[in-house]
Write a protein that holds these residues in place. Structure first.
Motif, PDB file in Angstrom:
ATOM      1  N   ARG A 211     -82.635 -18.139 -57.223  1.00  0.00           N
ATOM      2  CA  ARG A 211     -81.431 -18.911 -57.603  1.00  0.00           C
ATOM      3  C   ARG A 211     -81.870 -20.118 -58.406  1.00  0.00           C
ATOM      4  N   VAL A 212     -81.016 -20.564 -59.325  1.00  0.00           N
ATOM      5  CA  VAL A 212     -81.364 -21.754 -60.121  1.00  0.00           C
ATOM      6  C   VAL A 212     -80.150 -22.677 -60.256  1.00  0.00           C
ATOM      7  N   SER A 213     -80.460 -23.943 -60.456  1.00  0.00           N
ATOM      8  CA  SER A 213     -79.423 -24.913 -60.803  1.00  0.00           C
ATOM      9  C   SER A 213     -79.945 -25.668 -62.022  1.00  0.00           C
ATOM     10  N   GLY A 214     -79.172 -25.735 -63.094  1.00  0.00           N
ATOM     11  CA  GLY A 214     -79.692 -26.317 -64.336  1.00  0.00           C
ATOM     12  C   GLY A 214     -78.828 -27.427 -64.894  1.00  0.00           C
ATOM     13  N   HIS A 215     -79.462 -28.273 -65.690  1.00  0.00           N
ATOM     14  CA  HIS A 215     -78.760 -29.360 -66.384  1.00  0.00           C
ATOM     15  C   HIS A 215     -79.376 -29.489 -67.772  1.00  0.00           C
ATOM     16  N   ALA A 365     -80.199 -18.074 -66.856  1.00  0.00           N
ATOM     17  CA  ALA A 365     -79.494 -18.479 -65.625  1.00  0.00           C
ATOM     18  C   ALA A 365     -79.395 -20.006 -65.557  1.00  0.00           C
ATOM     19  N   ILE A 366     -80.436 -20.705 -66.008  1.00  0.00           N
ATOM     20  CA  ILE A 366     -80.400 -22.182 -66.010  1.00  0.00           C
ATOM     21  C   ILE A 366     -79.266 -22.660 -66.922  1.00  0.00           C
ATOM     22  N   GLU A 367     -79.138 -22.003 -68.072  1.00  0.00           N
ATOM     23  CA  GLU A 367     -78.094 -22.386 -69.027  1.00  0.00           C
ATOM     24  C   GLU A 367     -76.702 -22.090 -68.449  1.00  0.00           C
ATOM     25  N   ARG A 368     -76.553 -20.941 -67.822  1.00  0.00           N
ATOM     26  CA  ARG A 368     -75.249 -20.597 -67.238  1.00  0.00           C
ATOM     27  C   ARG A 368     -74.895 -21.550 -66.103  1.00  0.00           C
ATOM     28  N   SER A 369     -75.912 -21.930 -65.339  1.00  0.00           N
ATOM     29  CA  SER A 369     -75.671 -22.854 -64.237  1.00  0.00           C
ATOM     30  C   SER A 369     -75.165 -24.200 -64.769  1.00  0.00           C
ATOM     31  N   GLN A 371     -73.536 -24.653 -67.558  1.00  0.00           N
ATOM     32  CA  GLN A 371     -72.165 -24.481 -68.053  1.00  0.00           C
ATOM     33  C   GLN A 371     -71.150 -24.449 -66.912  1.00  0.00           C
ATOM     34  N   ARG A 372     -71.540 -23.802 -65.807  1.00  0.00           N
ATOM     35  CA  ARG A 372     -70.588 -23.630 -64.698  1.00  0.00           C
ATOM     36  C   ARG A 372     -70.611 -24.788 -63.711  1.00  0.00           C
ATOM     37  N   GLY A 373     -71.679 -25.586 -63.764  1.00  0.00           N
ATOM     38  CA  GLY A 373     -71.787 -26.681 -62.793  1.00  0.00           C
ATOM     39  C   GLY A 373     -72.040 -26.193 -61.389  1.00  0.00           C
ATOM     40  N   GLU A 374     -72.733 -25.043 -61.242  1.00  0.00           N
ATOM     41  CA  GLU A 374     -73.042 -24.538 -59.899  1.00  0.00           C
ATOM     42  C   GLU A 374     -74.335 -23.713 -59.929  1.00  0.00           C
TER      43      GLU A 374
END
Ligand code: SOE
Length: 379
Positions: A211-215, A365-369, A371-374
């Protein structure tokens, strides 16, 4: 047999790989014989000049005339030209060595990895993650594989540069989503993710990234165009990629990962650091001191700095006596040696297109995270 090599791209990476190929017969006499046969690009005058400097026999302005005729194809162009020529080469049965990130988009990376699978293991398709070939990194892997760090808890990777902190630094393809895919994330994060997969990706270490969380952040939204005014070029162009990213990772075994990459880290030129903490030890590596590995083992009160330049350290016996340190360009010689040897022996090579795709999945996945803020799970 002499392998005829065709190379697309003659700027930064073209120069790094041509230099590596030129060094091989001198320092790695068991490497297969190669000929820098044809250099590919669009600007004929610039190409002729580069071919002369970099030691190529001929030039071509269309990769379509090259990919099936050479024994090996190197794709060192900007990210948006990675997919089509590489796939065409693999379809013609020509081994491919492609720069990182594998592609600007996940779809392209998937198509490239599929073409590599179809070409088969005896047609190597390599993704040029050169930092795997730093002797100190390979030594770190040996320690990790031997279980010296115990259970892995923390994995940290930071890749810091500062070449864009000046808002007047000129626009380039690296600032454009269509051409680059992403910014610091793809350019720098691809290296960090690959190194972490290489070092702790085995199931008995940290395992897969689950799982990843990105900014992601873009600090300067447009940049001046060099030579603006000529040929009707606009004065500025928009920056459509990130200037910096951070991410948190959750690994299969419960280890936590923290990543950062930036082109705005004032004072840091090419500063890639990896830190790993396990239940019985820790490791620290910095690209700015790439001959060294810092190691802390159970019971130690501080890190020991090991100079990884002994004759039995990876690749070192090909170069100089212990302590006569290596540099950034040597990583390219080592990866070219391994890749070309795999081509000559008809064997697979790692990092492969599958490794390039695996890194791309994490970046995506980092980029999508962001964009979605999750948090986003990797399938
Ligand atoms: C530029 O940001 C760059 O040259 C990257 O493209 C390379 O992959 C990295 O090794 C150094 O920085």
């Amino acid at each position: 047999m002499t392998l005829e090599v065709g190379v697309l791209g003659y700027r930064f990476m073209g120069k790094a790989h041509a230099n590596a190929m030129a060094r091989l017969p001198m320092f790695f006499p068991d490497a297969p014989a190669i000929e820098r046969s044809v250099l590919v690009g669009r600007d004929e005058a610039a190409l002729e000049d580069a071919a002369e400097r970099l030691g190529f026999d001929s030039i071509a302005t269309d990769w379509r005339d090259v990919v099936a005729d050479v024994d090996v194809f190197y794709n060192l162009g900007p990210n948006h030209v990675h997919a089509e020529p590489s796939i065409a080469a693999l379809e013609a049965g020509t081994p491919v060595f492609c720069e990182k990130p594998l592609a600007p988009t996940l779809d392209d990376a998937e198509a490239m990895a599929a073409a590599a699978r179809e070409a088969g293991d005896d047609v190597p398709a390599g993704c040029a993650f050169n930092y795997r070939f730093v002797p100190a990194i390979q030594y770190a892997k040996t320690l990790l594989e031997a279980g010296d760090l115990g259970e892995i808890h923390h994995v940290r990777g930071r890749y810091l540069q500062d070449w864009l902190v000046d808002p007047d630094a000129p626009w380039s393809w690296r600032n454009d989503e269509e051409m680059a895919g992403s910014g610091a994330l793809g350019d720098l994060g691809a290296h960090t993710v690959d190194l972490l997969r290489y070092l702790v990706g085995d199931d008995d270490l940290a395992g897969a990234i689950e799982r990843v969380s990105g900014h992601l952040e873009t600090f300067v939204e447009e940049r001046p165009v060099e030579d603006a005014g000529e040929g009707g070029d606009p004065e500025t162009r928009p920056v459509t990629v990130d200037d910096a990213y951070t991410a948190q990772l959750a690994f299969a075994n419960g280890a936590m990962g923290t990543l950062e990459g930036s082109r705005f880290a004032t004072g840091h030129k090419n500063d890639h650091t990896i830190e790993i903490h396990g239940s019985s030890g820790s490791l620290r590596f910095s690209l700015e001191r790439l001959n060294e590995l810092e190691v802390l083992r159970a019971g130690d009160r501080g890190y020991e700095t090991i100079l990884v330049t002994d004759a039995d350290d990876p690749y070192v016996d090909h170069w100089w006596p212990p302590g006569h340190v290596l540099g950034w360009e040597h990583t390219f010689v080592h990866e070219n040696y391994e890749f070309l040897s795999a081509v000559a022996d008809g064997e697979s090579f790692a990092p492969s297109f599958a490794d390039g795709l695996a890194a791309q999945r994490v970046l995506d996945a980092i980029e999508r995270s962001d964009q979605r803020g999750e948090w986003v799970a990797l399938e």
